[in-house]
Write a protein that holds these residues in place. Structure first.
Motif, short mmCIF file in Angstrom:
data_model
loop_
_atom_site.label_atom_id
_atom_site.label_comp_id
_atom_site.label_asym_id
_atom_site.label_seq_id
_atom_site.Cartn_x
_atom_site.Cartn_y
_atom_site.Cartn_z
N GLU A 572 13.24 -11.34 -31.49
CA GLU A 572 14.69 -11.80 -31.93
C GLU A 572 14.86 -12.86 -30.67
O GLU A 572 14.27 -13.00 -29.37
N ILE A 573 15.63 -13.73 -30.87
CA ILE A 573 15.99 -14.68 -29.78
C ILE A 573 16.89 -13.81 -28.79
O ILE A 573 17.69 -13.20 -28.98
N PRO A 574 16.28 -14.11 -27.55
CA PRO A 574 17.26 -13.19 -26.49
C PRO A 574 18.65 -13.72 -26.30
O PRO A 574 18.97 -14.52 -26.66
N GLU A 575 19.58 -12.39 -25.85
CA GLU A 575 20.86 -12.67 -25.73
C GLU A 575 21.25 -13.27 -24.40
O GLU A 575 20.57 -12.59 -23.45
N VAL A 576 22.27 -14.11 -24.32
CA VAL A 576 22.55 -14.71 -22.84
C VAL A 576 23.85 -13.80 -22.19
O VAL A 576 24.64 -13.26 -23.20
N HIS A 577 23.60 -13.48 -21.21
CA HIS A 577 24.77 -12.56 -20.40
C HIS A 577 25.61 -13.20 -19.05
O HIS A 577 26.49 -12.84 -18.55
N ARG A 578 25.03 -14.25 -18.90
CA ARG A 578 25.55 -14.90 -17.60
C ARG A 578 25.14 -16.59 -17.47
O ARG A 578 24.26 -16.85 -18.28
N TRP A 579 25.59 -17.21 -16.50
CA TRP A 579 25.21 -18.55 -16.54
C TRP A 579 23.94 -18.48 -15.93
O TRP A 579 23.23 -17.62 -15.70
N ALA A 580 23.32 -19.94 -15.49
CA ALA A 580 22.03 -19.95 -15.34
C ALA A 580 21.75 -20.12 -13.92
O ALA A 580 20.54 -20.38 -13.50
N ASP A 582 22.30 -17.99 -11.15
CA ASP A 582 22.32 -16.86 -10.19
C ASP A 582 21.25 -16.46 -9.28
O ASP A 582 20.35 -15.75 -9.44
N TYR A 583 21.10 -17.44 -8.39
CA TYR A 583 20.12 -17.23 -7.28
C TYR A 583 20.56 -16.82 -5.86
O TYR A 583 21.88 -17.06 -5.72
N GLY A 584 19.81 -16.00 -5.53
CA GLY A 584 20.38 -15.43 -4.17
C GLY A 584 21.46 -14.49 -4.04
O GLY A 584 22.32 -14.47 -3.24
N LYS A 585 21.58 -13.94 -5.27
CA LYS A 585 22.96 -13.11 -5.40
C LYS A 585 22.75 -11.70 -5.27
O LYS A 585 21.74 -11.10 -5.78
N ASP A 586 23.60 -10.82 -4.54
CA ASP A 586 23.48 -9.68 -4.09
C ASP A 586 21.93 -9.30 -3.65
O ASP A 586 21.51 -8.21 -4.26
N THR A 595 19.58 -11.13 -18.37
CA THR A 595 19.95 -9.78 -17.59
C THR A 595 21.62 -9.45 -17.87
O THR A 595 22.24 -10.29 -17.37
N PRO A 596 21.73 -8.35 -18.37
CA PRO A 596 23.12 -7.88 -18.69
C PRO A 596 24.03 -7.84 -16.89
O PRO A 596 23.25 -7.56 -16.00
N VAL A 597 25.07 -8.17 -17.17
CA VAL A 597 25.92 -8.08 -15.74
C VAL A 597 26.30 -6.64 -15.59
O VAL A 597 26.80 -6.14 -16.45
N SER A 598 26.11 -6.16 -14.19
CA SER A 598 26.11 -4.84 -13.98
C SER A 598 27.40 -4.47 -13.44
O SER A 598 28.28 -5.74 -12.78
N ALA A 599 28.07 -3.51 -13.50
CA ALA A 599 29.56 -3.47 -13.13
C ALA A 599 29.86 -3.39 -11.65
O ALA A 599 30.92 -4.01 -10.99
N ASP A 600 28.55 -3.21 -10.92
CA ASP A 600 29.10 -3.41 -9.37
C ASP A 600 28.24 -4.92 -8.68
O ASP A 600 28.38 -5.01 -7.70
N GLU A 601 28.32 -5.59 -9.82
CA GLU A 601 28.11 -7.10 -9.37
C GLU A 601 28.85 -7.85 -8.75
O GLU A 601 30.11 -7.84 -9.34
N SER A 602 28.57 -8.56 -7.68
CA SER A 602 29.65 -9.56 -7.30
C SER A 602 29.79 -10.80 -8.28
O SER A 602 28.92 -11.04 -9.09
N LYS A 603 30.94 -11.20 -7.99
CA LYS A 603 31.23 -12.61 -8.83
C LYS A 603 30.70 -13.74 -8.12
O LYS A 603 30.45 -13.89 -7.00
N HIS A 604 30.19 -14.99 -9.11
CA HIS A 604 29.67 -15.95 -8.39
C HIS A 604 30.62 -17.11 -8.16
O HIS A 604 31.94 -16.97 -8.68
#
Lengths: 604, 189
Positions: A572-580, A582-586, A595-604
């Motif tokens: 299957e074609i992968p599903e997208v969950h975020r922008w391109a 997210d480097y050096g985040k959290d 990668t799905p966005v987790s509940a405790d993740e900070s906003k970019h």
């Protein structure tokens, strides 16, 4: 514009695209011809564009070396040149007509066949489906046609070098009357006809490509890939395609009128022409009309060349700084602003044609306005790399080189955008220096950055880094050494397009500088051959890629197998969950778009 | 291969139809280039506008009628009335050919009245602009002929409405483009 909800056709019997593809490809037996020659796989087509573009870059570069030899050594004789060029270099000296033909061909092939087809054709084709999450282009068949139209255009342009009267020699802009009258020069005969046919096919190729790129970006994105999650490369390719699709047809209309002037006795561009004292029957035509139609494409063409390089530089700077892109939305906004303004500034190429001064002022204002989105982009690139954990790969160096050249070339554009200054600088070496730095070399750097960065995805092997560093430093230093002195020549009034300067007392003291520029040009050309050696050697002998995501990038192309087949993803074609970006985040080095966005993740 | 090409999702619009929408934008720009050049030239001294041949009113009626017939053909296809669909597609193709024929008659009239490429800048513009439009119509007729042959094909049944929708969209476009050009020449004249 979201693709998150599926939609059923309005038709009674709906045929979803994938089903259509299945019908089209599912039972399709691939032969050598359909896999490598008449392939409909966007990745193969991208490589075809790249290799054809490289052929033209080498030839166009060789042309420049030959005419730079003439400018550096106007009275010297090179017997080898006669062996290579025959009548064109009788007695080992380049003939004036051949000089103009080489200058024309250099401009034509570098602008259109290398920096348009070679750059956009390669990377739009390669990256759009891979980065938006699509199996292929919206219409793989039209995509294949796009390459073969380009290939045919190439063959025809190449053949014009071998006609007895020589290729077209009136400049890459093909202004009438040199382009409209067969009597104007030897190159205005069959050479010009071949030039026109080749360019017409090239325009068709660009349009077919552009239609596909736009349709694929808007209509074929994978689940979750909203427009605001697209990598900046895709935004840049998208706006490039919009520019091409809307401006090339206007050039095409200009070419149609030109063909009729040449062969059917019309007078769109010709009026009051005398040849050997004999008046031609043309009445009421105006060469200025051609210039309007030409520059309506000609100026957007600058951005058709630059935008893909901007997009790729953005991506590469972010990946290799291990930092999110700074001001993502501002970057998209500035790409959009550049696209709109690119259509509204064409007459700044025509300040000396007797344009109404009020209209001129209007075009000055619009031209200078482009500095605003351009400055935003430069600011955002610099802030992206600011305090980054920079990896100086060859790709990164070329991306940094792109930013440097874009700044220095862009600044001289402010001079030329002012009509009062442009009247003095028009048709001098200042213009040559400006556009070569900002459009030619900068975009070439974007292209090199792209090749070094995506080579592992294209061929499953790496380019040799040492050769890459040599390639970068010689080209970077060489580019400044070639084009920086030309600004001074231009300010002193040295005109462009002249065959030799040593007969004028006022320009004689530039002989040494001309020699210097020519020698550097030869060195830079030689190092490009080194790059081409590296490119082809590494396809077979380069270090193999062993990890799926060698650069630690977030975009979707790195989720495909190391050597993806036609269809790109095995399952299957992968599903997208975020922008391109997210480097050096959290505390994480990078987080892929899948990668799905987790509940405790900070906003970019 | 089957798995590779499995369906993940469906698109909002068939890709070919979507691509055609973008192509329409592109073709529109070409005619914008032509007609803006015409306007620029028409403001210069010595310009003599061409009187639009009367038969072009008939051309307009024919192409508008063909647009209606292809619209009805689309509806017939959607409701699987295949006999009606075949008839309407055939009517559209005939009307399209009649349009091209009337254009040719109009060109011939103009040429006979000494409006040639060499003698009239306005005339040469007129021939080229309407000629390039006629070429686009010919492209549409080829698409209609393909649909016509598919409609009568007894070996394979085609039930997807996408081809006829795409051809219909193109045909409506060349119809609207003609109405624009016709009005343009009348107004600028």
């Amino acid at each position: 514009m979201s693709n998150e909800t599926s939609h059923v056709h309005t038709s009674v019997v709906s045929v979803p695209h994938e089903t259509h593809d299945e019908v089209h490809h599912g039972h399709h037996h691939e032969t050598f011809l359909t896999k490598y020659v008449f392939s409909q796989d966007h990745k193969t087509i991208a490589k075809q564009f790249l290799i054809t573009g490289m052929f033209w870059a080498l030839l166009g570069g060789l042309f420049s070396v030959i005419f730079r030899l003439q400018l550096g050594y106007p009275d010297a004789k090179f017997p080898w040149m006669e062996t290579l060029l025959g009548e064109w270099a009788k007695g080992g000296q380049l003939q004036a007509e051949a000089y103009y033909a080489l200058v024309t061909m250099h401009g034509t092939v570098l602008v259109f066949f290398v920096l348009t087809a070679g750059l956009s054709g390669t990377f739009s084709n390669f990256l759009i489906p891979l980065q938006v999450g699509a199996r292929d282009m919206a219409s793989p068949f039209l995509n294949m046609l796009s390459y073969w139209f380009f290939f045919t255009a190439s063959i025809i342009m190449l053949s014009s070098l071998f006609v007895q009267t020589g290729p077209f020699s009136g400049g890459w802009t093909a202004y009438p009357p040199l382009s409209a009258l067969g009597e104007a020069s030897p190159g205005s005969k069959v050479g010009m006809d071949l030039w026109l046919v080749s360019m017409a096919l090239f325009v068709v190729s660009s349009l077919l490509g552009g239609l596909n790129y736009i349709a694929t970006v808007l209509n074929m994105r994978t689940k979750g890939m909203s427009m605001t999650r697209l990598p900046l490369t895709i935004w840049a390719f998208f706006f490039t395609a919009v520019l091409g699709v809307l401006s090339f047809p206007v050039l095409f209309s200009g070419f149609i009128l030109l063909i009729f002037d040449r062969h059917f006795g019309t007078s769109f561009y010709l009026s009051d022409i005398y040849i050997n004292g004999q008046a031609l029957p043309n009445e009421g035509g105006s060469a200025i009309l051609y210039q309007h139609l030409f520059w309506f494409l000609g100026h957007p063409e600058v951005y058709i060349i630059l935008l893909p390089a901007m997009g790729m530089a953005s991506e590469i700077l972010s990946v290799n700084s291990r930092k999110p892109i700074f001001g993502y939305m501002a970057m998209i906004g500035s790409l959009f602003a550049i696209t709109i303004l690119a259509f509204l500034v064409w007459a700044h190429h025509m300040f000396v044609t007797g344009l109404n001064p009020f209209l001129g002022a209007f075009f000055v204002l619009l031209t200078l306005l482009i500095a605003v989105p351009s400055a935003i982009k430069v600011f955002n690139w610099l802030t992206t790399i600011w305090r980054g954990n920079i990896r100086f790969t060859p790709a990164m160096l070329f991306a940094l080189g792109f930013v440097s050249l874009f700044i220095s070339g862009g600044l001289t554009g402010i001079f030329l955008g002012n009509s009062a200054l442009d009247i003095h600088l028009h048709d001098t070496y200042f213009v040559i220096a400006h556009f070569h730095i900002v459009m030619g070399v900068a975009s070439m750097f974007g292209m090199f950055a792209g090749i070094y960065h995506w080579y592992p995805k294209m061929y499953g092997r790496y380019l040799n880094n040492t050769l890459g560093y040599i390639h970068f430093w010689v080209t970077m230093i060489g580019a400044y050494l070639i084009f920086w002195p030309m600004h001074y020549q231009g300010l002193a009034g040295v005109p462009r397009r002249y065959y030799k300067f040593d007969i004028w007392e006022s320009f004689k003291h530039y002989d040494g500088l001309n020699k210097f520029i020519s020698i550097v040009a030869i060195i830079v050309f030689l190092v490009q051959i080194l790059f081409i050696f590296n490119f082809f050697y590494s396809i077979w002998k380069g270090r193999k890629v062993t990890t799926q995501n060698p650069w630690g990038a977030n975009t979707l192309e790195w989720t495909t197998p190391i050597n993806p087949g036609h269809g790109n993803w095995a399952g299957e074609i992968p599903e997208v969950h975020r922008w391109a970006y997210d480097y050096g985040k959290d505390g994480k080095d990078f987080i892929p778009q899948t990668t799905p966005v987790s509940a405790d993740e900070s906003k970019h | 291969m089957e798995k590779v090409m499995s369906s993940e999702r469906t698109q909002k619009m068939h890709p070919h139809k979507f691509t055609l929408w973008i192509a329409i934008g592109s073709i529109t720009m070409m005619f914008a280039g032509f007609t803006s050049a015409y306007i620029v030239k028409s403001n210069q001294a010595g310009w003599e506008a061409v009187q639009v041949p009367k038969i072009f009113y008939l051309s307009t009626a024919l192409i508008v009628a063909s647009s209606i017939s292809i619209f009805l053909a689309q509806k017939a296809m959607a409701s699987r009335e295949m006999a009606r669909y075949r008839l309407l597609i055939s009517v559209t193709a005939v009307l399209g050919l009649a349009f091209v024929a009337t254009q040719f008659i109009g060109f011939s009239e103009l040429w006979a009245s000494k409006i040639t490429f060499k003698d009239s800048v306005a005339g040469s513009f007129f021939y080229i602009i309407t000629g390039v439009h006629a070429l686009h119509v010919v492209g549409g007729i080829i698409a209609l002929v393909v649909l016509f042959l598919r409609a009568y094909n007894t070996k394979t049944k085609f039930y997807s409405t996408a081809p006829v929708e795409t051809a219909g969209l193109y045909w409506h476009f060349v119809d609207l483009l003609w109405i624009y050009l016709f009005a343009f020449f009348l107004l600028v004249s």
